[in-house]
Design a protein around this motif. Structure first.
Motif, PDB file in Angstrom:
ATOM      1  N   ALA A   9      -1.163  25.940  54.853  1.00  0.00           N
ATOM      2  CA  ALA A   9      -0.483  26.326  53.557  1.00  0.00           C
ATOM      3  C   ALA A   9      -0.962  27.852  53.824  1.00  0.00           C
ATOM      4  O   ALA A   9      -1.033  28.539  52.337  1.00  0.00           O
ATOM      5  CB  ALA A   9       0.126  25.647  53.074  1.00  0.00           C
ATOM      6  N   GLY A  10      -1.329  28.553  54.253  1.00  0.00           N
ATOM      7  CA  GLY A  10      -2.298  29.831  53.917  1.00  0.00           C
ATOM      8  C   GLY A  10      -0.873  30.080  54.235  1.00  0.00           C
ATOM      9  O   GLY A  10       0.475  30.756  54.397  1.00  0.00           O
ATOM     10  N   GLY A  11      -1.794  31.593  54.468  1.00  0.00           N
ATOM     11  CA  GLY A  11      -0.973  33.397  55.732  1.00  0.00           C
ATOM     12  C   GLY A  11       0.072  33.161  56.011  1.00  0.00           C
ATOM     13  O   GLY A  11       2.004  33.409  55.738  1.00  0.00           O
ATOM     14  N   VAL A  12      -0.306  32.709  57.039  1.00  0.00           N
ATOM     15  CA  VAL A  12       0.426  32.573  58.547  1.00  0.00           C
ATOM     16  C   VAL A  12       1.722  31.055  58.042  1.00  0.00           C
ATOM     17  O   VAL A  12       2.537  31.036  58.664  1.00  0.00           O
ATOM     18  CB  VAL A  12      -0.255  31.892  59.038  1.00  0.00           C
ATOM     19  N   ARG A  35      -4.226  21.267  53.137  1.00  0.00           N
ATOM     20  CA  ARG A  35      -5.815  21.114  52.061  1.00  0.00           C
ATOM     21  C   ARG A  35      -5.337  20.747  50.723  1.00  0.00           C
ATOM     22  O   ARG A  35      -5.521  20.130  49.653  1.00  0.00           O
ATOM     23  CB  ARG A  35      -6.977  21.700  52.064  1.00  0.00           C
ATOM     24  N   THR A  36      -4.179  22.090  50.271  1.00  0.00           N
ATOM     25  CA  THR A  36      -4.102  22.042  48.382  1.00  0.00           C
ATOM     26  C   THR A  36      -2.538  21.496  48.074  1.00  0.00           C
ATOM     27  O   THR A  36      -2.303  22.601  48.722  1.00  0.00           O
ATOM     28  CB  THR A  36      -4.844  23.640  48.056  1.00  0.00           C
ATOM     29  N   LYS A  39      -0.261  25.295  47.036  1.00  0.00           N
ATOM     30  CA  LYS A  39       0.202  26.093  47.949  1.00  0.00           C
ATOM     31  C   LYS A  39       1.516  25.445  48.439  1.00  0.00           C
ATOM     32  O   LYS A  39       2.139  26.520  49.388  1.00  0.00           O
ATOM     33  CB  LYS A  39      -0.737  25.997  48.893  1.00  0.00           C
ATOM     34  N   ALA A  62      -7.493  17.954  56.813  1.00  0.00           N
ATOM     35  CA  ALA A  62      -7.309  17.824  57.918  1.00  0.00           C
ATOM     36  C   ALA A  62      -8.952  18.125  59.232  1.00  0.00           C
ATOM     37  O   ALA A  62      -8.554  17.587  60.455  1.00  0.00           O
ATOM     38  CB  ALA A  62      -6.440  18.882  58.921  1.00  0.00           C
ATOM     39  N   ALA A  84      -4.134  26.067  59.992  1.00  0.00           N
ATOM     40  CA  ALA A  84      -4.843  25.199  58.956  1.00  0.00           C
ATOM     41  C   ALA A  84      -5.931  27.020  59.631  1.00  0.00           C
ATOM     42  O   ALA A  84      -5.966  28.095  60.708  1.00  0.00           O
ATOM     43  CB  ALA A  84      -5.295  24.187  59.174  1.00  0.00           C
ATOM     44  N   THR A 106      -2.838  28.151  67.057  1.00  0.00           N
ATOM     45  CA  THR A 106      -2.420  29.451  67.101  1.00  0.00           C
ATOM     46  C   THR A 106      -4.166  30.547  67.608  1.00  0.00           C
ATOM     47  O   THR A 106      -3.474  31.681  67.215  1.00  0.00           O
ATOM     48  CB  THR A 106      -1.449  30.839  65.877  1.00  0.00           C
ATOM     49  N   PHE A 142       0.614  35.798  68.069  1.00  0.00           N
ATOM     50  CA  PHE A 142       0.796  37.246  68.814  1.00  0.00           C
ATOM     51  C   PHE A 142      -0.456  37.288  69.513  1.00  0.00           C
ATOM     52  O   PHE A 142      -0.237  37.741  70.889  1.00  0.00           O
ATOM     53  CB  PHE A 142       1.171  38.357  67.406  1.00  0.00           C
ATOM     54  N   ASP A 143      -2.065  37.627  69.288  1.00  0.00           N
ATOM     55  CA  ASP A 143      -2.560  37.356  69.906  1.00  0.00           C
ATOM     56  C   ASP A 143      -3.458  37.015  69.584  1.00  0.00           C
ATOM     57  O   ASP A 143      -4.529  37.110  68.725  1.00  0.00           O
ATOM     58  CB  ASP A 143      -2.665  39.206  70.122  1.00  0.00           C
ATOM     59  N   PRO A 144      -4.339  35.978  70.340  1.00  0.00           N
ATOM     60  CA  PRO A 144      -3.395  34.664  72.027  1.00  0.00           C
ATOM     61  C   PRO A 144      -1.939  34.689  71.419  1.00  0.00           C
ATOM     62  O   PRO A 144      -1.010  33.784  69.861  1.00  0.00           O
ATOM     63  CB  PRO A 144      -3.733  34.357  72.270  1.00  0.00           C
ATOM     64  N   ASN A 184      -7.378  35.382  57.997  1.00  0.00           N
ATOM     65  CA  ASN A 184      -8.361  34.984  56.877  1.00  0.00           C
ATOM     66  C   ASN A 184      -9.548  35.319  57.350  1.00  0.00           C
ATOM     67  O   ASN A 184     -10.253  35.521  57.922  1.00  0.00           O
ATOM     68  CB  ASN A 184      -8.480  33.153  57.580  1.00  0.00           C
ATOM     69  N   THR A 352       2.627  37.008  63.508  1.00  0.00           N
ATOM     70  CA  THR A 352       1.545  34.582  64.243  1.00  0.00           C
ATOM     71  C   THR A 352       2.298  33.965  63.672  1.00  0.00           C
ATOM     72  O   THR A 352       2.518  33.283  64.548  1.00  0.00           O
ATOM     73  CB  THR A 352       0.906  34.341  64.089  1.00  0.00           C
TER      74      THR A 352
END
Ligand code: NDP
Length: 403
Positions: A9-12, A35-36, A39, A62, A84, A106, A142-144, A184, A352
């Motif tokens: 549950a981060g930016g992506v 984990r949190t 979020k 995880a 994650a 990803t 996106f890349d990869p 990250n 992403t």
């Protein structure tokens, strides 16, 4: 009820959750675990405020196969989306194998204590996944991710033979922080400060970190200094694009970013080996410098809304068609502010997260990973057309310039 389980549950992760919920006709139940827990709940509140329905939130570590297995057994998802960190790839893949569930990620596996990433350990799951009649899609960002699909699309529609591929990644965004990474920080700085590597005439050529600089012209952005890095899609594309003579990866960095990074590297702040430091109560504590740095730098998700400008990521491909030499640039341009308006994120998270959701669509509709394709796959091994068609519908258009 078709269920997807998203871990991270981060930016992506924020983009993935929003886009899954935008597509309720397919993803009827979305479970977001990380984990949190707070979020996940923040993202659920935002999704609900946009009128895209409820998210089921769960806490999970995880790194534990058992915890991921328990979560999968509870919700019986059609696919687990690993959003994650690369450190969790193997445990989540193992949990999917034990529960016979499809898998998507990803970024390829990295050991926390060794700054090296390669597909070996994930490809090793292939036979077991085939035997279990499940499907794993590796590197679907996106890349990869889209860059691999661009190569497959070029091979299918534009070339008889591909000689050279240059993958170009330009982030021309501006933000108010003196120094920040756009995903990250720990993963980003490990990648950028590592030695460069590219493939030419059947062999890998190693360079010093950021040793090779070229100036490339990016449509809708202009000329930018671009540095050769090793990037994980090179490994799979060398294997799957037949006859390839050379493949390289370039990313743009500002002088300001590079000065900060070099300075941090010089004083040891990018090191991944633990050091012992005295604590205030007279004891000693083990810390990993790059993890301390991660805590101090801005959370990449916080760049959302504060970043302006565009990204341009694409593949410059040289080969022949009907015995005529040709070159194409196939690419996407994404605007940071437009991403913020839609899902509250910046363009790196958006570019992403959206492909990860399109990958999930391919799996949930049995377009990829159906009857005849079980096992572990990179994106260039699959039919690029339905993926690119859906990618455009989900907000990431692509263009092709022929030369
Ligand atoms: P973030 O650090 O913002 O988010 C990572 C999330 O994973 C956090 O929510 C974190 O939890 C969670 N997490 C970490 N460890 C565990 C664990 N053991 N158990 C459960 N959850 C965990 O990263 P980003 O969103 O920026 O990046 C996500 C992934 O996307 C990374 O693998 C990155 O390499 C990849 N990526 C791929 C790109 C591509 O184009 N292919 C481009 C950019 C990124 P907590 O909040 O508690 O820390």
């Amino acid at each position: 009820m078709l269920t997807v389980l998203q871990i991270g549950a981060g930016g992506v992760g924020r983009v993935v959750a929003h886009k899954l919920c935008q597509n309720r006709h397919l993803f009827e139940r979305v479970v977001l675990a990380s984990r949190t827990l707070s979020k996940c709940e923040q993202i659920a509140t935002s999704v609900k405020a946009k009128g895209w329905g409820e998210l089921v939130c769960e806490q999970v570590n995880a790194d534990s196969v058992e915890e991921v297995v328990a979560l999968i057994e509870k919700y019986q998802p059609k696919v687990v989306l690993n959003i994650a960190l690369p450190y969790q790839d193997l445990t989540i893949m193992q949990a999917c194998l034990q529960t016979k569930t499809n898998y998507l990620d990803t970024a390829n596996y990295e050991h926390p204590n060794v700054a090296k990433f390669e597909y070996k350990e994930q490809w090793a799951f292939d036979q077991a996944y085939r035997d279990a009649q499940i499907f794993a899609l590796l590197g679907c960002g996106f890349d990869p991710g889209v860059t691999n699909v661009f190569c497959a699309y070029a091979q299918k529609h534009y070339f008889d033979e591909i000689y050279n591929i240059d993958i170009l990644d330009c982030n021309a965004g501006n933000h108010p922080y003196p120094f920040a990474t756009n995903f990250n920080p720990e993963i980003n700085l490990r990648e950028v400060s590592a030695p460069g590597r590219y493939y030419e005439n059947g062999a890998w050529v190693e360079t010093k970190p950021l040793e090779i600089k070229q100036t490339w012209a990016y449509p809708e952005i202009g000329e930018r200094d671009s540095y050769l890095l090793y990037h994980e899609e090179l490994e799979s594309l060398v294997k799957h694009i037949k006859g390839l003579k050379r493949i390289r990866f370039f990313m743009t960095f500002s002088e300001n970013y590079l000065n900060h990074m070099r300075c941090l590297a010089n004083v040891g702040m990018l090191n991944i080996t633990p050091v012992s430091v005295p604590t205030t109560n007279g004891g000693q504590a083990e810390i990993v410098p790059i993890q301390v740095l991660k805590q101090l730098l801005p959370d990449p998700a916080s760049l959302a809304g504060k970043t302006t400008g565009k990204t341009n990521i694409g593949c410059y491909i040289h080969g022949n068609k009907n015995k005529q030499e040709k070159r194409i640039y196939i690419y996407n341009v994404c605007d940071h502010q437009k991403c913020y308006e839609e899902v509250g994120s910046q363009a790196i998270s958006y570019t992403t997260g959206v492909p990860a959701v399109v990958g999930a669509m391919m799996i949930c509709k049995d377009i990829w990973g159906g009857e005849n394709s079980k096992g572990v796959f990179n994106l260039e091994q699959l039919n690029p057309d339905p993926f690119l068609e859906e990618l455009t519908k989900q907000g990431l258009r692509y263009d092709v310039i022929e030369r």
